[in-house]
Design a protein around this motif. Structure first.
Motif, PDB file in Angstrom:
ATOM      1  N   UNK A  94       0.940  -1.199  -0.012  1.00  0.00           N
ATOM      2  CA  UNK A  94       0.147  -0.058  -0.117  1.00  0.00           C
ATOM      3  C   UNK A  94       0.621   1.214   0.151  1.00  0.00           C
ATOM      4  N   UNK A  95       0.284   2.399  -0.234  1.00  0.00           N
ATOM      5  CA  UNK A  95       0.834   3.476  -0.179  1.00  0.00           C
ATOM      6  C   UNK A  95       1.203   4.227   1.112  1.00  0.00           C
ATOM      7  N   UNK A  96       2.258   4.334   1.570  1.00  0.00           N
ATOM      8  CA  UNK A  96       2.728   4.614   2.822  1.00  0.00           C
ATOM      9  C   UNK A  96       1.924   6.319   3.396  1.00  0.00           C
ATOM     10  N   UNK A  97       2.206   6.987   2.383  1.00  0.00           N
ATOM     11  CA  UNK A  97       1.268   8.386   2.408  1.00  0.00           C
ATOM     12  C   UNK A  97       0.074   8.305   3.027  1.00  0.00           C
ATOM     13  N   UNK A  98      -0.580   7.358   2.613  1.00  0.00           N
ATOM     14  CA  UNK A  98      -2.016   7.390   2.531  1.00  0.00           C
ATOM     15  C   UNK A  98      -2.349   6.394   3.977  1.00  0.00           C
ATOM     16  N   UNK A  99      -1.482   5.617   4.396  1.00  0.00           N
ATOM     17  CA  UNK A  99      -1.760   4.588   5.590  1.00  0.00           C
ATOM     18  C   UNK A  99      -1.621   5.438   6.783  1.00  0.00           C
ATOM     19  N   UNK A 100      -2.162   4.969   7.915  1.00  0.00           N
ATOM     20  CA  UNK A 100      -2.150   5.281   9.243  1.00  0.00           C
ATOM     21  C   UNK A 100      -0.724   4.904   9.954  1.00  0.00           C
ATOM     22  N   UNK A 101      -0.479   3.797   9.481  1.00  0.00           N
ATOM     23  CA  UNK A 101       0.948   3.391  10.026  1.00  0.00           C
ATOM     24  C   UNK A 101       1.588   2.414   8.771  1.00  0.00           C
ATOM     25  N   UNK A 102       3.038   2.068   9.128  1.00  0.00           N
ATOM     26  CA  UNK A 102       3.726   1.376   7.752  1.00  0.00           C
ATOM     27  C   UNK A 102       4.671   0.198   8.396  1.00  0.00           C
ATOM     28  N   UNK A 103       4.729  -0.966   7.651  1.00  0.00           N
ATOM     29  CA  UNK A 103       5.667  -1.701   8.294  1.00  0.00           C
ATOM     30  C   UNK A 103       6.233  -2.082   7.151  1.00  0.00           C
ATOM     31  N   UNK A 104       7.924  -2.117   7.118  1.00  0.00           N
ATOM     32  CA  UNK A 104       8.559  -2.179   5.968  1.00  0.00           C
ATOM     33  C   UNK A 104       9.818  -2.941   6.137  1.00  0.00           C
ATOM     34  N   UNK A 105      10.281  -3.678   5.273  1.00  0.00           N
ATOM     35  CA  UNK A 105      11.578  -4.212   5.158  1.00  0.00           C
ATOM     36  C   UNK A 105      12.764  -3.557   5.021  1.00  0.00           C
ATOM     37  N   UNK A 106      14.044  -4.018   4.751  1.00  0.00           N
ATOM     38  CA  UNK A 106      15.126  -3.243   4.721  1.00  0.00           C
ATOM     39  C   UNK A 106      15.072  -2.424   3.070  1.00  0.00           C
ATOM     40  N   UNK A 107      14.641  -2.777   2.273  1.00  0.00           N
ATOM     41  CA  UNK A 107      14.507  -2.464   0.794  1.00  0.00           C
ATOM     42  C   UNK A 107      13.863  -1.082   0.539  1.00  0.00           C
ATOM     43  N   UNK A 108      12.805  -0.972   1.704  1.00  0.00           N
ATOM     44  CA  UNK A 108      11.662   0.024   1.193  1.00  0.00           C
ATOM     45  C   UNK A 108      11.616   0.829   2.302  1.00  0.00           C
ATOM     46  N   UNK A 109      12.826   1.526   3.106  1.00  0.00           N
ATOM     47  CA  UNK A 109      12.757   2.194   4.142  1.00  0.00           C
ATOM     48  C   UNK A 109      12.685   3.689   3.431  1.00  0.00           C
ATOM     49  N   UNK A 110      13.045   4.018   2.486  1.00  0.00           N
ATOM     50  CA  UNK A 110      12.848   5.539   2.004  1.00  0.00           C
ATOM     51  C   UNK A 110      11.361   5.611   1.570  1.00  0.00           C
ATOM     52  N   UNK A 111      10.757   4.659   0.856  1.00  0.00           N
ATOM     53  CA  UNK A 111       9.351   4.529   0.563  1.00  0.00           C
ATOM     54  C   UNK A 111       8.616   4.880   1.614  1.00  0.00           C
ATOM     55  N   UNK A 112       8.856   4.130   2.828  1.00  0.00           N
ATOM     56  CA  UNK A 112       7.966   4.098   4.018  1.00  0.00           C
ATOM     57  C   UNK A 112       8.066   5.184   4.589  1.00  0.00           C
ATOM     58  N   UNK A 113       9.033   6.025   4.360  1.00  0.00           N
ATOM     59  CA  UNK A 113       9.203   7.667   5.314  1.00  0.00           C
ATOM     60  C   UNK A 113       8.015   8.359   4.990  1.00  0.00           C
ATOM     61  N   UNK A 114       7.372   8.220   3.648  1.00  0.00           N
ATOM     62  CA  UNK A 114       6.314   8.828   3.369  1.00  0.00           C
ATOM     63  C   UNK A 114       5.011   8.920   4.407  1.00  0.00           C
ATOM     64  N   UNK A 115       5.022   7.796   5.357  1.00  0.00           N
ATOM     65  CA  UNK A 115       3.995   7.833   6.289  1.00  0.00           C
ATOM     66  C   UNK A 115       4.293   8.730   7.522  1.00  0.00           C
ATOM     67  N   UNK A 116       2.969   9.325   7.824  1.00  0.00           N
ATOM     68  CA  UNK A 116       3.215  10.381   8.936  1.00  0.00           C
ATOM     69  C   UNK A 116       2.799   9.612   9.959  1.00  0.00           C
ATOM     70  N   UNK A 117       2.340   8.482  10.311  1.00  0.00           N
ATOM     71  CA  UNK A 117       2.051   7.848  11.438  1.00  0.00           C
ATOM     72  C   UNK A 117       3.247   6.976  12.034  1.00  0.00           C
ATOM     73  N   UNK A 118       3.141   5.762  12.811  1.00  0.00           N
ATOM     74  CA  UNK A 118       3.841   5.027  13.235  1.00  0.00           C
ATOM     75  C   UNK A 118       4.580   4.155  12.349  1.00  0.00           C
ATOM     76  N   UNK A 119       5.754   3.955  12.247  1.00  0.00           N
ATOM     77  CA  UNK A 119       6.667   3.250  11.269  1.00  0.00           C
ATOM     78  C   UNK A 119       7.347   2.179  11.988  1.00  0.00           C
ATOM     79  N   UNK A 120       7.302   1.056  11.530  1.00  0.00           N
ATOM     80  CA  UNK A 120       8.164  -0.201  11.880  1.00  0.00           C
ATOM     81  C   UNK A 120       8.892  -0.884  10.808  1.00  0.00           C
ATOM     82  N   UNK A 121      10.290  -1.092  11.187  1.00  0.00           N
ATOM     83  CA  UNK A 121      11.057  -1.707  10.151  1.00  0.00           C
ATOM     84  C   UNK A 121      11.553  -3.238  10.491  1.00  0.00           C
TER      85      UNK A 121
END
Length: 249
Positions: A94-121
């Motif tokens: 999903x689009x992190x910018x539109x999500x309430x929170x994001x869970x990401x692997x090591x290869x998508x950390x930069x993409x996941x930074x678009x989430x303004x909510x909680x972020x888990x890697x």
């Protein structure tokens, strides 16, 4: 499985009540040589801890949307069931910018930074290992999850008719997910207790169903293989025999 199961969390509870010691998810990464086998009980424990992290520390509530930026992996399966246990909508890729929170692997950390909510890697290292250096702006799953409780109870019961999963343009309620998984199991000929080997792909409903939900719907298990293409076919055949696979998808 129990005919009254209406959510993925129900499927897991039924599996736990029936035979907690049997394998549920066996994961291979053939690029690294990793193999992890999780019994129903062990998998359920990971799900409980992750659901407690999600509901407690991260403050997620039913209907919240979680962008899940992970490849086919045993920890991805854990997160899918944890989301279902809380009532959070798992948006695969999903689009992190539109999500309430994001869970990401090591290869998508930069993409996941678009989430303004909680972020888990997740480092996705063998045995669930942590990052050597935690990524700035993210909670390291491997650091946060061990201390969570081994039992989970949702603050609000999960509504089977509520949204549960979004993947590749398809959105399903929890009940629709279970019904579709059962239909898929029947269509591909999965019998009770089936053990399915898949070349892991969680980017579509078909991949998620074959690689997790359809086997769960018949009380079966999955041998989830990442980077299977690096193996010669005779090695794959050997694995089918060694893992007592009943169907290769």
């Amino acid at each position: 499985m129990n005919a009254n199961d209406r959510t993925p969390a129900d499927l897991l509870r039924s599996a736990l009540a029936t035979d907690p010691a049997r394998p549920l998810v066996t994961f291979y990464d053939d690029a690294t040589g990793e193999r992890v086998e999780l019994s129903v009980a062990t998998f359920a424990n990971w799900v409980s801890k992750t659901a407690n992290l999600l509901q407690g520390d991260l403050g997620a509530a039913p209907g919240d949307r979680l962008a899940l930026l992970l490849p086919a992996h045993w920890q991805t399966a854990v997160w899918l069931l944890a989301c279902a246990s809380v009532g959070v909508v798992a948006e695969v890729a999903g689009d992190p910018a539109d999500a309430d929170l994001v869970v990401t692997g090591p290869d998508t950390l930069e993409e996941a930074r678009a989430c303004s909510g909680e972020r888990v890697a997740l480092a996705l290292r063998p045995l669930g290992g942590r990052f050597p250096q935690p990524p700035a702006g993210f909670a390291d799953y491997a650091v946060e999850v061990p201390g969570q409780g081994d039992r989970f109870a949702p603050f609000v019961p999960v509504d089977p008719a509520g949204p549960g999963l979004a993947v590749a343009g398809t959105e399903l309620t929890h009940a629709e997910l279970v019904a579709r998984a059962r239909a898929d199991a029947e269509r591909i000929g999965l019998e009770a207790g089936a053990r399915v080997l898949v070349d892991g792909d969680y980017s579509s409903w078909e991949g998620l169903s074959a690689g997790l939900f359809a086997p769960m719907a018949v009380g079966g298990s999955v041998v989830l293989c990442r980077n299977l293409s690096v193996l010669a076919e005779e090695k794959v055949v050997e694995r089918v025999g060694a893992e007592r696979v009943t169907l290769r998808v």
